[in-house]
Write a protein that holds these residues in place. Structure first.
Motif, PDB file in Angstrom:
ATOM      1  N   GLY A  38       0.846  -1.193   0.000  1.00  0.00           N
ATOM      2  CA  GLY A  38       0.000   0.000   0.000  1.00  0.00           C
ATOM      3  C   GLY A  38       0.878   1.237   0.000  1.00  0.00           C
ATOM      4  O   GLY A  38       1.791   1.361  -0.805  1.00  0.00           O
ATOM      5  N   ASP A  39       0.633   2.132   0.959  1.00  0.00           N
ATOM      6  CA  ASP A  39       1.420   3.361   1.065  1.00  0.00           C
ATOM      7  C   ASP A  39       2.651   3.206   1.951  1.00  0.00           C
ATOM      8  O   ASP A  39       3.353   4.182   2.202  1.00  0.00           O
ATOM      9  N   PHE A  40       2.911   2.015   2.438  1.00  0.00           N
ATOM     10  CA  PHE A  40       3.993   1.792   3.395  1.00  0.00           C
ATOM     11  C   PHE A  40       5.179   1.102   2.726  1.00  0.00           C
ATOM     12  O   PHE A  40       5.007   0.199   1.917  1.00  0.00           O
ATOM     13  N   GLU A  41       6.391   1.533   3.135  1.00  0.00           N
ATOM     14  CA  GLU A  41       7.603   0.928   2.594  1.00  0.00           C
ATOM     15  C   GLU A  41       8.346   0.207   3.716  1.00  0.00           C
ATOM     16  O   GLU A  41       8.378   0.674   4.862  1.00  0.00           O
ATOM     17  N   TRP A  42       8.972  -0.911   3.340  1.00  0.00           N
ATOM     18  CA  TRP A  42       9.630  -1.793   4.301  1.00  0.00           C
ATOM     19  C   TRP A  42      10.935  -2.318   3.735  1.00  0.00           C
ATOM     20  O   TRP A  42      11.145  -2.318   2.531  1.00  0.00           O
ATOM     21  N   LYS A  43      11.776  -2.813   4.639  1.00  0.00           N
ATOM     22  CA  LYS A  43      12.963  -3.582   4.273  1.00  0.00           C
ATOM     23  C   LYS A  43      13.037  -4.769   5.217  1.00  0.00           C
ATOM     24  O   LYS A  43      12.612  -4.691   6.367  1.00  0.00           O
ATOM     25  N   ALA A  44      13.581  -5.862   4.699  1.00  0.00           N
ATOM     26  CA  ALA A  44      13.898  -6.999   5.564  1.00  0.00           C
ATOM     27  C   ALA A  44      15.344  -6.816   6.000  1.00  0.00           C
ATOM     28  O   ALA A  44      16.182  -6.323   5.242  1.00  0.00           O
ATOM     29  N   HIS A  45      15.632  -7.194   7.232  1.00  0.00           N
ATOM     30  CA  HIS A  45      16.973  -7.053   7.797  1.00  0.00           C
ATOM     31  C   HIS A  45      17.417  -8.428   8.270  1.00  0.00           C
ATOM     32  O   HIS A  45      16.737  -9.050   9.085  1.00  0.00           O
ATOM     33  N   ILE A  46      18.547  -8.881   7.746  1.00  0.00           N
ATOM     34  CA  ILE A  46      19.041 -10.216   8.081  1.00  0.00           C
ATOM     35  C   ILE A  46      20.410 -10.122   8.747  1.00  0.00           C
ATOM     36  O   ILE A  46      21.241  -9.301   8.374  1.00  0.00           O
ATOM     37  N   TYR A  47      20.591 -10.933   9.754  1.00  0.00           N
ATOM     38  CA  TYR A  47      21.896 -11.149  10.375  1.00  0.00           C
ATOM     39  C   TYR A  47      22.219 -12.626  10.119  1.00  0.00           C
ATOM     40  O   TYR A  47      21.738 -13.504  10.836  1.00  0.00           O
ATOM     41  N   PRO A  48      23.005 -12.909   9.080  1.00  0.00           N
ATOM     42  CA  PRO A  48      23.237 -14.300   8.688  1.00  0.00           C
ATOM     43  C   PRO A  48      24.070 -15.106   9.682  1.00  0.00           C
ATOM     44  O   PRO A  48      24.102 -16.332   9.595  1.00  0.00           O
ATOM     45  N   LYS A  49      24.679 -14.426  10.636  1.00  0.00           N
ATOM     46  CA  LYS A  49      25.462 -15.129  11.657  1.00  0.00           C
ATOM     47  C   LYS A  49      24.982 -14.768  13.058  1.00  0.00           C
ATOM     48  O   LYS A  49      25.731 -14.823  14.020  1.00  0.00           O
ATOM     49  N   GLY A  50      23.730 -14.371  13.164  1.00  0.00           N
ATOM     50  CA  GLY A  50      23.141 -14.034  14.457  1.00  0.00           C
ATOM     51  C   GLY A  50      23.260 -12.560  14.785  1.00  0.00           C
ATOM     52  O   GLY A  50      24.050 -11.833  14.197  1.00  0.00           O
ATOM     53  N   ASN A  51      22.458 -12.127  15.756  1.00  0.00           N
ATOM     54  CA  ASN A  51      22.397 -10.732  16.165  1.00  0.00           C
ATOM     55  C   ASN A  51      22.761 -10.614  17.639  1.00  0.00           C
ATOM     56  O   ASN A  51      22.232 -11.326  18.475  1.00  0.00           O
ATOM     57  N   ARG A  52      23.664  -9.712  17.929  1.00  0.00           N
ATOM     58  CA  ARG A  52      24.143  -9.431  19.285  1.00  0.00           C
ATOM     59  C   ARG A  52      24.764 -10.667  19.921  1.00  0.00           C
ATOM     60  O   ARG A  52      25.717 -11.196  19.413  1.00  0.00           O
ATOM     61  N   VAL A  54      23.589 -13.626  20.102  1.00  0.00           N
ATOM     62  CA  VAL A  54      23.085 -14.872  19.509  1.00  0.00           C
ATOM     63  C   VAL A  54      23.915 -15.158  18.256  1.00  0.00           C
ATOM     64  O   VAL A  54      23.771 -14.472  17.253  1.00  0.00           O
ATOM     65  N   TYR A  55      24.801 -16.148  18.331  1.00  0.00           N
ATOM     66  CA  TYR A  55      25.713 -16.414  17.212  1.00  0.00           C
ATOM     67  C   TYR A  55      25.443 -17.739  16.502  1.00  0.00           C
ATOM     68  O   TYR A  55      26.085 -18.028  15.518  1.00  0.00           O
ATOM     69  N   ASP A  56      24.513 -18.505  16.984  1.00  0.00           N
ATOM     70  CA  ASP A  56      24.239 -19.803  16.369  1.00  0.00           C
ATOM     71  C   ASP A  56      22.891 -19.820  15.655  1.00  0.00           C
ATOM     72  O   ASP A  56      22.373 -20.868  15.311  1.00  0.00           O
ATOM     73  N   GLN A  57      22.311 -18.647  15.425  1.00  0.00           N
ATOM     74  CA  GLN A  57      20.976 -18.534  14.834  1.00  0.00           C
ATOM     75  C   GLN A  57      20.968 -17.535  13.680  1.00  0.00           C
ATOM     76  O   GLN A  57      21.736 -16.559  13.686  1.00  0.00           O
ATOM     77  N   LEU A  58      20.074 -17.738  12.737  1.00  0.00           N
ATOM     78  CA  LEU A  58      19.770 -16.751  11.716  1.00  0.00           C
ATOM     79  C   LEU A  58      18.789 -15.768  12.358  1.00  0.00           C
ATOM     80  O   LEU A  58      17.812 -16.182  12.974  1.00  0.00           O
ATOM     81  N   SER A  59      19.061 -14.465  12.244  1.00  0.00           N
ATOM     82  CA  SER A  59      18.190 -13.443  12.811  1.00  0.00           C
ATOM     83  C   SER A  59      17.533 -12.673  11.675  1.00  0.00           C
ATOM     84  O   SER A  59      18.210 -12.252  10.730  1.00  0.00           O
ATOM     85  N   LEU A  60      16.202 -12.456  11.764  1.00  0.00           N
ATOM     86  CA  LEU A  60      15.438 -11.764  10.718  1.00  0.00           C
ATOM     87  C   LEU A  60      14.501 -10.739  11.340  1.00  0.00           C
ATOM     88  O   LEU A  60      13.837 -11.030  12.344  1.00  0.00           O
ATOM     89  N   PHE A  61      14.426  -9.555  10.696  1.00  0.00           N
ATOM     90  CA  PHE A  61      13.586  -8.468  11.207  1.00  0.00           C
ATOM     91  C   PHE A  61      12.908  -7.738  10.054  1.00  0.00           C
ATOM     92  O   PHE A  61      13.445  -7.670   8.951  1.00  0.00           O
ATOM     93  N   LEU A  62      11.746  -7.161  10.342  1.00  0.00           N
ATOM     94  CA  LEU A  62      11.030  -6.302   9.399  1.00  0.00           C
ATOM     95  C   LEU A  62      11.227  -4.868   9.861  1.00  0.00           C
ATOM     96  O   LEU A  62      10.976  -4.541  11.026  1.00  0.00           O
ATOM     97  N   CYS A  63      11.670  -3.995   8.941  1.00  0.00           N
ATOM     98  CA  CYS A  63      11.966  -2.603   9.288  1.00  0.00           C
ATOM     99  C   CYS A  63      11.107  -1.646   8.471  1.00  0.00           C
ATOM    100  O   CYS A  63      11.100  -1.719   7.241  1.00  0.00           O
ATOM    101  N   PRO A  64      10.406  -0.731   9.156  1.00  0.00           N
ATOM    102  CA  PRO A  64       9.620   0.277   8.429  1.00  0.00           C
ATOM    103  C   PRO A  64      10.535   1.364   7.880  1.00  0.00           C
ATOM    104  O   PRO A  64      11.590   1.641   8.432  1.00  0.00           O
ATOM    105  N   ILE A  65      10.098   1.983   6.796  1.00  0.00           N
ATOM    106  CA  ILE A  65      10.836   3.092   6.199  1.00  0.00           C
ATOM    107  C   ILE A  65       9.955   4.337   6.266  1.00  0.00           C
ATOM    108  O   ILE A  65       8.891   4.385   5.652  1.00  0.00           O
ATOM    109  N   ASP A  66      10.371   5.330   7.023  1.00  0.00           N
ATOM    110  CA  ASP A  66       9.717   6.647   7.086  1.00  0.00           C
ATOM    111  C   ASP A  66       8.197   6.581   7.268  1.00  0.00           C
ATOM    112  O   ASP A  66       7.439   7.115   6.456  1.00  0.00           O
ATOM    113  N   LEU A  67       7.742   5.967   8.348  1.00  0.00           N
ATOM    114  CA  LEU A  67       6.304   5.914   8.618  1.00  0.00           C
ATOM    115  C   LEU A  67       5.762   7.302   8.932  1.00  0.00           C
ATOM    116  O   LEU A  67       6.368   8.046   9.700  1.00  0.00           O
ATOM    117  N   THR A  68       4.640   7.642   8.343  1.00  0.00           N
ATOM    118  CA  THR A  68       3.981   8.921   8.631  1.00  0.00           C
ATOM    119  C   THR A  68       2.683   8.719   9.402  1.00  0.00           C
ATOM    120  O   THR A  68       2.036   9.678   9.790  1.00  0.00           O
TER     121      THR A  68
END
Length: 184
Positions: A38-52, A54-68
Motif C-alpha cells: 500500500g502506502d507503506f515501505e519496508w525492508k527486511a533485515h538479516i543477520y546471517p550469523k546471528g544478532n548481538r 546470539v551467534y548460532d541462529q539466523l536473525s530476521l527483522f522487518l523494518c519500516p521506512i519513514d512511517l507517517t
C-alpha cells in the motif's frame, strides 16, 4: 462529535533471493531492497550469523521506512528449501508500528545456523538463500462526522451558574468551618 474508524488493508509477498550468502558478514547485518505494501515501505533485515549475543541462529527483522502514520501489521518470514518445497521454516508476528518508528521487529532466533547450512535441508543451494516475507498492513483512518460536530460550541448559561453556585457554597462552608475551629 462522532468518530468513525475506517480500516485500509493491503498485502504483499516479497521474495528475497540472497546470492553469495556465505560472504555476508557486515556487523550491522544486511538490508533487502525496499518493498511496498500500500502506502507503506519496508525492508527486511538479516543477520546471517546471528544478532548481538546470539551467534548460532539466523536473525530476521522487518523494518519500516519513514512511517507517517501508525500501522498494524501481520507478517511472516519463511525460509524454504530449494530442493524440497515442503521443507520450510516459517514464523509469524503481529505488531503495531508507530509513527516515526525506525526499529525493526522480528526474531533474534529464527532458525539454527546448523540447520540452515546443512546441505541435506536445501536451504542454501549454490550459496543462495531465498527468504519470503509476507505482510498485511492495516492503517486506521479517523473520519469525523461533520453533522454532529458543530463549528461553534454554545455556552450553557444554566450549567455555568450551577458550577459557580456550588463553588460559592463550598467556599462559604470552608470559611465557616475555619472560623468554628478558630473559636475552640
Amino acid at each position: 462529535m462522532a468518530t468513525k474508524i475506517a480500516d485500509f488493508s493491503s498485502s504483499c509477498k516479497f521474495n528475497w533471493r540472497i546470492e553469495n550468502f556465505s560472504k555476508l558478514n557486515a556487523p550491522g547485518g544486511t538490508l533487502s531492497d525496499v518493498f511496498s505494501v500500500g502506502d507503506f515501505e519496508w525492508k527486511a533485515h538479516i543477520y546471517p550469523k546471528g544478532n548481538r549475543r546470539v551467534y548460532d541462529q539466523l536473525s530476521l527483522f522487518l523494518c519500516p521506512i519513514d512511517l507517517t502514520e501508525s500501522v498494524d501489521t501481520k507478517y511472516s518470514f519463511t525460509v524454504t528449501s530449494q530442493t524440497d518445497p515442503k521443507n520450510k521454516v516459517k514464523k509469524e508476528l503481529t505488531k503495531e508500528f508507530h509513527v516515526e518508528c525506525s526499529k525493526g521487529w522480528g526474531w533474534k532466533k529464527f532458525m539454527l545456523l546448523s540447520e540452515l547450512h546443512d546441505p541435506d535441508n536445501g536451504y542454501l543451494v549454490d550459496d543462495t538463500c531465498v527468504i519470503t516475507v509476507e505482510i498485511t498492513c492495516t492503517a486506521k483512518d479517523e473520519l469525523k462526522d461533520k453533522k454532529s460536530s458543530p463549528d461553534k460550541v454554545e455556552k450553557d448559561e444554566n450549567f455555568d451558574f450551577a458550577i459557580n453556585a456550588m463553588a460559592l457554597l463550598f467556599m462559604c462552608s470552608m470559611a465557616l468551618g475555619a472560623s468554628l475551629l478558630a473559636r475552640h
